[in-house]
Design a protein around this motif. Sequence first.
Motif, PDB file in Angstrom:
ATOM      1  N   LYS A  64      -5.600  -1.766   3.976  1.00  0.00           N
ATOM      2  CA  LYS A  64      -5.180  -2.724   4.329  1.00  0.00           C
ATOM      3  C   LYS A  64      -6.491  -4.284   4.258  1.00  0.00           C
ATOM      4  O   LYS A  64      -5.483  -4.758   4.304  1.00  0.00           O
ATOM      5  CB  LYS A  64      -4.950  -2.950   6.116  1.00  0.00           C
ATOM      6  CG  LYS A  64      -3.843  -3.288   6.792  1.00  0.00           C
ATOM      7  CD  LYS A  64      -4.197  -2.844   8.147  1.00  0.00           C
ATOM      8  CE  LYS A  64      -3.864  -4.463   8.581  1.00  0.00           C
ATOM      9  NZ  LYS A  64      -3.614  -3.765  10.497  1.00  0.00           N
ATOM     10  N   ILE A  80      -7.438   3.665  -4.031  1.00  0.00           N
ATOM     11  CA  ILE A  80      -8.744   3.162  -2.124  1.00  0.00           C
ATOM     12  C   ILE A  80      -8.727   4.263  -1.460  1.00  0.00           C
ATOM     13  O   ILE A  80      -7.525   4.934  -1.138  1.00  0.00           O
ATOM     14  CB  ILE A  80      -8.021   2.034  -1.688  1.00  0.00           C
ATOM     15  CG1 ILE A  80      -7.942   0.282  -2.651  1.00  0.00           C
ATOM     16  CG2 ILE A  80      -9.230   1.345  -0.554  1.00  0.00           C
ATOM     17  CD1 ILE A  80      -8.533  -0.103  -3.225  1.00  0.00           C
ATOM     18  N   PRO A  81      -9.715   4.813  -1.689  1.00  0.00           N
ATOM     19  CA  PRO A  81     -10.113   6.195  -0.514  1.00  0.00           C
ATOM     20  C   PRO A  81      -9.459   6.003   1.061  1.00  0.00           C
ATOM     21  O   PRO A  81      -8.727   7.081   1.238  1.00  0.00           O
ATOM     22  CB  PRO A  81     -11.709   6.378  -1.026  1.00  0.00           C
ATOM     23  CG  PRO A  81     -11.557   4.825  -0.746  1.00  0.00           C
ATOM     24  CD  PRO A  81     -11.549   3.809  -1.653  1.00  0.00           C
ATOM     25  N   ARG A  82      -9.600   4.894   1.922  1.00  0.00           N
ATOM     26  CA  ARG A  82      -9.146   4.753   3.057  1.00  0.00           C
ATOM     27  C   ARG A  82      -7.939   3.311   3.172  1.00  0.00           C
ATOM     28  O   ARG A  82      -7.980   2.711   2.644  1.00  0.00           O
ATOM     29  CB  ARG A  82     -10.095   4.542   3.489  1.00  0.00           C
ATOM     30  CG  ARG A  82     -11.466   5.432   3.580  1.00  0.00           C
ATOM     31  CD  ARG A  82     -12.088   5.371   5.039  1.00  0.00           C
ATOM     32  NE  ARG A  82     -12.931   3.771   5.314  1.00  0.00           N
ATOM     33  CZ  ARG A  82     -13.561   2.798   5.366  1.00  0.00           C
ATOM     34  NH1 ARG A  82     -14.953   3.409   4.580  1.00  0.00           N
ATOM     35  NH2 ARG A  82     -14.005   2.151   5.485  1.00  0.00           N
ATOM     36  N   GLU A  83      -7.291   3.779   4.514  1.00  0.00           N
ATOM     37  CA  GLU A  83      -6.207   3.125   4.539  1.00  0.00           C
ATOM     38  C   GLU A  83      -6.493   2.075   5.288  1.00  0.00           C
ATOM     39  O   GLU A  83      -5.946   0.488   4.683  1.00  0.00           O
ATOM     40  CB  GLU A  83      -5.408   3.828   5.381  1.00  0.00           C
ATOM     41  CG  GLU A  83      -4.252   2.876   6.263  1.00  0.00           C
ATOM     42  CD  GLU A  83      -3.134   3.521   6.984  1.00  0.00           C
ATOM     43  OE1 GLU A  83      -1.774   3.281   7.017  1.00  0.00           O
ATOM     44  OE2 GLU A  83      -3.298   4.671   8.120  1.00  0.00           O
ATOM     45  N   ASP A  84      -8.057   1.747   6.194  1.00  0.00           N
ATOM     46  CA  ASP A  84      -8.343   0.270   6.433  1.00  0.00           C
ATOM     47  C   ASP A  84      -8.194  -0.145   5.665  1.00  0.00           C
ATOM     48  O   ASP A  84      -8.968  -1.542   5.053  1.00  0.00           O
ATOM     49  CB  ASP A  84      -9.645   1.237   7.547  1.00  0.00           C
ATOM     50  CG  ASP A  84     -10.885   1.018   6.938  1.00  0.00           C
ATOM     51  OD1 ASP A  84     -10.683   2.310   6.087  1.00  0.00           O
ATOM     52  OD2 ASP A  84     -12.285   1.599   7.059  1.00  0.00           O
ATOM     53  N   MET A  85      -9.332   0.730   4.288  1.00  0.00           N
ATOM     54  CA  MET A  85      -9.953  -0.823   3.059  1.00  0.00           C
ATOM     55  C   MET A  85      -8.705  -1.221   2.132  1.00  0.00           C
ATOM     56  O   MET A  85      -8.776  -2.494   2.025  1.00  0.00           O
ATOM     57  CB  MET A  85     -11.170   0.392   2.286  1.00  0.00           C
ATOM     58  CG  MET A  85     -11.582   0.890   2.550  1.00  0.00           C
ATOM     59  SD  MET A  85     -13.022   1.672   1.723  1.00  0.00           S
ATOM     60  CE  MET A  85     -13.160   0.886   0.006  1.00  0.00           C
ATOM     61  N   LYS A  94       0.812   5.730   0.160  1.00  0.00           N
ATOM     62  CA  LYS A  94      -0.471   7.052   0.289  1.00  0.00           C
ATOM     63  C   LYS A  94      -0.388   7.604  -0.632  1.00  0.00           C
ATOM     64  O   LYS A  94       0.888   7.875  -0.864  1.00  0.00           O
ATOM     65  CB  LYS A  94       0.755   7.690   1.930  1.00  0.00           C
ATOM     66  CG  LYS A  94      -1.076   8.839   1.871  1.00  0.00           C
ATOM     67  CD  LYS A  94      -0.557   9.012   3.846  1.00  0.00           C
ATOM     68  CE  LYS A  94      -1.999   9.864   3.550  1.00  0.00           C
ATOM     69  NZ  LYS A  94      -2.274  10.164   5.330  1.00  0.00           N
ATOM     70  N   GLY A 131      -4.029  11.976  -0.440  1.00  0.00           N
ATOM     71  CA  GLY A 131      -4.440  11.234   0.814  1.00  0.00           C
ATOM     72  C   GLY A 131      -5.767   9.900   0.981  1.00  0.00           C
ATOM     73  O   GLY A 131      -5.624   9.167   1.366  1.00  0.00           O
ATOM     74  N   THR A 132      -5.376   9.180  -0.299  1.00  0.00           N
ATOM     75  CA  THR A 132      -5.926   8.048  -1.111  1.00  0.00           C
ATOM     76  C   THR A 132      -4.288   7.705  -1.156  1.00  0.00           C
ATOM     77  O   THR A 132      -4.090   7.817  -0.984  1.00  0.00           O
ATOM     78  CB  THR A 132      -6.674   8.676  -1.951  1.00  0.00           C
ATOM     79  OG1 THR A 132      -6.036   8.821  -2.922  1.00  0.00           O
ATOM     80  CG2 THR A 132      -7.799   9.265  -1.983  1.00  0.00           C
ATOM     81  N   TYR A 133      -5.158   6.122  -0.617  1.00  0.00           N
ATOM     82  CA  TYR A 133      -4.185   4.842  -1.180  1.00  0.00           C
ATOM     83  C   TYR A 133      -4.127   4.329  -2.284  1.00  0.00           C
ATOM     84  O   TYR A 133      -5.137   4.311  -3.330  1.00  0.00           O
ATOM     85  CB  TYR A 133      -4.459   3.978  -0.110  1.00  0.00           C
ATOM     86  CG  TYR A 133      -4.011   4.857   1.034  1.00  0.00           C
ATOM     87  CD1 TYR A 133      -3.440   5.085   1.637  1.00  0.00           C
ATOM     88  CD2 TYR A 133      -5.483   5.758   2.167  1.00  0.00           C
ATOM     89  CE1 TYR A 133      -2.458   5.440   3.518  1.00  0.00           C
ATOM     90  CE2 TYR A 133      -4.452   6.588   2.543  1.00  0.00           C
ATOM     91  CZ  TYR A 133      -3.885   6.101   3.563  1.00  0.00           C
ATOM     92  OH  TYR A 133      -3.630   7.129   5.092  1.00  0.00           O
ATOM     93  N   THR A 153       0.856  -1.252  -0.740  1.00  0.00           N
ATOM     94  CA  THR A 153       0.211   0.322  -0.119  1.00  0.00           C
ATOM     95  C   THR A 153       0.570   1.420   0.217  1.00  0.00           C
ATOM     96  O   THR A 153       2.040   1.167   0.512  1.00  0.00           O
ATOM     97  CB  THR A 153      -0.771   0.024   1.185  1.00  0.00           C
ATOM     98  OG1 THR A 153      -1.739  -1.299   1.270  1.00  0.00           O
ATOM     99  CG2 THR A 153      -1.520   1.052   1.246  1.00  0.00           C
TER     100      THR A 153
END
Length: 182
Positions: A150, A143-148, A117, A121-123, A115
Amino acid sequence: MAGRGFIHDKLELKFLILYITARVIEPIPFDTVLDLTMCDDAIDYFDFSECLADLVRTEHLSLSEDGLYSITEKGLRNSRICESSLAYSVRLRCDKNLAKCNRKLRRKSQVRASTEKRENGTYTVNLALDDDMGSVMELKLAIPREDMAKMLTERFQKSPERLYSEIMRVLMSSEPPEDAER
Protein backbone atom coordinates in the motif's frame (compact mmCIF):
# COMPACT_ATOMS: atom_id res chain seq x y z
CA MET A 1 -31.54 31.12 -7.26
CA ALA A 2 -29.63 32.49 -4.30
CA GLY A 3 -26.91 35.09 -3.97
CA ARG A 4 -25.54 37.60 -6.45
CA GLY A 5 -24.02 36.37 -9.64
CA PHE A 6 -24.51 35.96 -13.35
CA ILE A 7 -26.64 32.80 -13.32
CA HIS A 8 -30.18 34.08 -12.77
CA ASP A 9 -32.46 31.12 -13.44
CA LYS A 10 -32.51 27.35 -13.78
CA LEU A 11 -32.26 27.48 -17.57
CA GLU A 12 -28.96 29.36 -17.34
CA LEU A 13 -27.80 26.86 -14.72
CA LYS A 14 -28.59 24.02 -17.12
CA PHE A 15 -26.61 25.81 -19.83
CA LEU A 16 -23.70 26.05 -17.42
CA ILE A 17 -23.83 22.34 -16.54
CA LEU A 18 -23.92 21.47 -20.25
CA TYR A 19 -21.01 23.85 -20.91
CA ILE A 20 -18.96 22.08 -18.25
CA THR A 21 -19.82 18.49 -19.18
CA ALA A 22 -19.10 19.24 -22.85
CA ARG A 23 -15.54 20.24 -21.97
CA VAL A 24 -14.49 17.70 -19.38
CA ILE A 25 -12.32 14.95 -20.89
CA GLU A 26 -14.09 11.97 -19.31
CA PRO A 27 -17.24 11.16 -17.34
CA ILE A 28 -17.20 12.66 -13.85
CA PRO A 29 -18.97 12.00 -10.54
CA PHE A 30 -21.66 14.20 -8.98
CA ASP A 31 -19.20 15.96 -6.63
CA THR A 32 -16.94 17.00 -9.50
CA VAL A 33 -19.88 18.35 -11.54
CA LEU A 34 -20.98 20.24 -8.43
CA ASP A 35 -17.52 21.70 -7.75
CA LEU A 36 -17.13 22.85 -11.34
CA THR A 37 -20.63 24.33 -11.44
CA MET A 38 -20.31 26.33 -8.21
CA CYS A 39 -18.26 28.99 -9.99
CA ASP A 40 -20.98 31.63 -9.63
CA ASP A 41 -22.31 33.10 -6.37
CA ALA A 42 -25.94 32.80 -7.49
CA ILE A 43 -25.91 28.97 -7.65
CA ASP A 44 -27.16 26.89 -4.75
CA TYR A 45 -26.94 23.16 -4.16
CA PHE A 46 -30.66 22.40 -4.41
CA ASP A 47 -31.14 24.19 -7.72
CA PHE A 48 -28.02 22.48 -9.03
CA SER A 49 -29.25 19.02 -7.98
CA GLU A 50 -32.64 19.62 -9.57
CA CYS A 51 -31.14 20.88 -12.84
CA LEU A 52 -28.67 18.00 -13.04
CA ALA A 53 -31.47 15.47 -12.56
CA ASP A 54 -33.56 17.27 -15.22
CA LEU A 55 -30.68 17.09 -17.71
CA VAL A 56 -30.40 13.33 -17.14
CA ARG A 57 -34.18 12.89 -17.41
CA THR A 58 -34.28 14.84 -20.70
CA GLU A 59 -31.28 12.83 -21.99
CA HIS A 60 -28.93 15.80 -22.29
CA LEU A 61 -26.65 13.97 -19.85
CA SER A 62 -26.24 10.31 -19.11
CA LEU A 63 -25.60 8.77 -15.71
CA SER A 64 -23.63 5.52 -15.69
CA GLU A 65 -24.19 2.68 -13.23
CA ASP A 66 -21.04 3.71 -11.36
CA GLY A 67 -22.37 7.26 -10.86
CA LEU A 68 -20.51 9.14 -13.58
CA TYR A 69 -22.10 11.90 -15.65
CA SER A 70 -21.33 12.49 -19.31
CA ILE A 71 -22.87 14.64 -22.00
CA THR A 72 -24.92 13.05 -24.78
CA GLU A 73 -25.09 14.07 -28.46
CA LYS A 74 -28.33 15.91 -27.70
CA GLY A 75 -26.59 17.72 -24.84
CA LEU A 76 -23.62 18.64 -27.05
CA ARG A 77 -25.90 20.11 -29.74
CA ASN A 78 -27.79 22.20 -27.21
CA SER A 79 -24.62 23.23 -25.40
CA ARG A 80 -23.11 24.62 -28.61
CA ILE A 81 -26.27 26.60 -29.29
CA CYS A 82 -26.62 28.01 -25.77
CA GLU A 83 -23.06 28.56 -24.53
CA SER A 84 -22.91 32.14 -25.83
CA SER A 85 -25.75 33.08 -23.49
CA LEU A 86 -23.50 32.41 -20.47
CA ALA A 87 -21.74 35.44 -19.07
CA TYR A 88 -18.19 35.76 -20.36
CA SER A 89 -16.76 35.96 -16.82
CA VAL A 90 -18.54 32.72 -15.87
CA ARG A 91 -17.13 30.97 -18.94
CA LEU A 92 -13.63 32.22 -18.10
CA ARG A 93 -13.92 30.93 -14.53
CA CYS A 94 -15.26 27.60 -15.82
CA ASP A 95 -12.49 27.26 -18.36
CA LYS A 96 -9.85 27.84 -15.68
CA ASN A 97 -11.45 25.26 -13.37
CA LEU A 98 -11.95 22.81 -16.25
CA ALA A 99 -8.29 23.04 -17.25
CA LYS A 100 -7.27 22.14 -13.71
CA CYS A 101 -9.83 19.31 -13.53
CA ASN A 102 -8.80 17.91 -16.91
CA ARG A 103 -5.13 17.91 -15.86
CA LYS A 104 -6.04 15.86 -12.78
CA LEU A 105 -8.19 13.45 -14.81
CA ARG A 106 -5.44 13.02 -17.41
CA ARG A 107 -2.87 12.41 -14.70
CA LYS A 108 -5.12 9.87 -13.00
CA SER A 109 -5.49 7.92 -16.22
CA GLN A 110 -1.74 8.04 -16.91
CA VAL A 111 -0.58 6.88 -13.47
CA ARG A 112 -1.86 3.51 -12.32
CA ALA A 113 -0.96 1.50 -9.25
CA SER A 114 -2.63 -1.63 -7.93
CA THR A 115 -1.98 -4.46 -5.51
CA GLU A 116 -2.81 -8.14 -5.89
CA LYS A 117 -2.59 -10.77 -3.18
CA ARG A 118 -0.70 -13.88 -4.23
CA GLU A 119 -1.45 -17.47 -3.22
CA ASN A 120 1.63 -17.61 -0.98
CA GLY A 121 0.42 -14.63 1.11
CA THR A 122 2.72 -12.06 -0.48
CA TYR A 123 1.63 -9.25 -2.76
CA THR A 124 2.32 -8.07 -6.27
CA VAL A 125 2.40 -4.34 -6.82
CA ASN A 126 1.68 -3.24 -10.40
CA LEU A 127 2.92 0.23 -11.32
CA ALA A 128 2.32 1.82 -14.72
CA LEU A 129 3.06 5.22 -16.20
CA ASP A 130 1.75 6.40 -19.56
CA ASP A 131 2.07 9.58 -21.57
CA ASP A 132 0.12 10.86 -24.55
CA MET A 133 1.94 8.43 -26.84
CA GLY A 134 1.33 5.28 -24.76
CA SER A 135 3.12 3.26 -22.12
CA VAL A 136 6.29 4.72 -20.62
CA MET A 137 6.83 2.14 -17.88
CA GLU A 138 5.23 -0.96 -16.43
CA LEU A 139 6.72 -2.51 -13.33
CA LYS A 140 5.68 -5.48 -11.19
CA LEU A 141 7.20 -5.95 -7.77
CA ALA A 142 6.85 -8.83 -5.30
CA ILE A 143 6.25 -7.38 -1.83
CA PRO A 144 6.10 -9.44 1.39
CA ARG A 145 3.48 -7.42 3.31
CA GLU A 146 0.23 -5.63 2.51
CA ASP A 147 1.18 -2.43 4.36
CA MET A 148 4.38 -2.18 2.34
CA ALA A 149 2.46 -2.75 -0.91
CA LYS A 150 0.00 0.00 0.00
CA MET A 151 2.83 2.39 0.86
CA LEU A 152 4.54 1.73 -2.48
CA THR A 153 1.38 2.33 -4.50
CA GLU A 154 0.70 5.60 -2.66
CA ARG A 155 4.26 6.85 -3.15
CA PHE A 156 4.25 5.92 -6.80
CA GLN A 157 0.97 7.76 -7.42
CA LYS A 158 2.39 10.91 -5.84
CA SER A 159 5.62 10.95 -7.83
CA PRO A 160 5.81 8.40 -10.67
CA GLU A 161 8.29 10.51 -12.65
CA ARG A 162 10.77 10.32 -9.80
CA LEU A 163 10.75 6.50 -9.86
CA TYR A 164 11.05 6.48 -13.65
CA SER A 165 13.99 8.90 -13.52
CA GLU A 166 15.76 6.89 -10.84
CA ILE A 167 15.34 3.63 -12.75
CA MET A 168 16.66 5.28 -15.92
CA ARG A 169 19.57 6.83 -14.03
CA VAL A 170 20.58 3.48 -12.54
CA LEU A 171 20.19 1.59 -15.81
CA MET A 172 22.00 4.20 -17.88
CA SER A 173 24.88 4.82 -15.49
CA SER A 174 25.70 1.26 -14.51
CA GLU A 175 28.31 -0.53 -16.49
CA PRO A 176 27.93 -4.28 -16.88
CA PRO A 177 30.46 -6.23 -14.87
CA GLU A 178 33.39 -7.50 -16.96
CA ASP A 179 32.97 -11.00 -15.53
CA ALA A 180 29.50 -11.32 -17.07
CA GLU A 181 30.93 -11.52 -20.61
CA ARG A 182 33.18 -14.52 -19.86
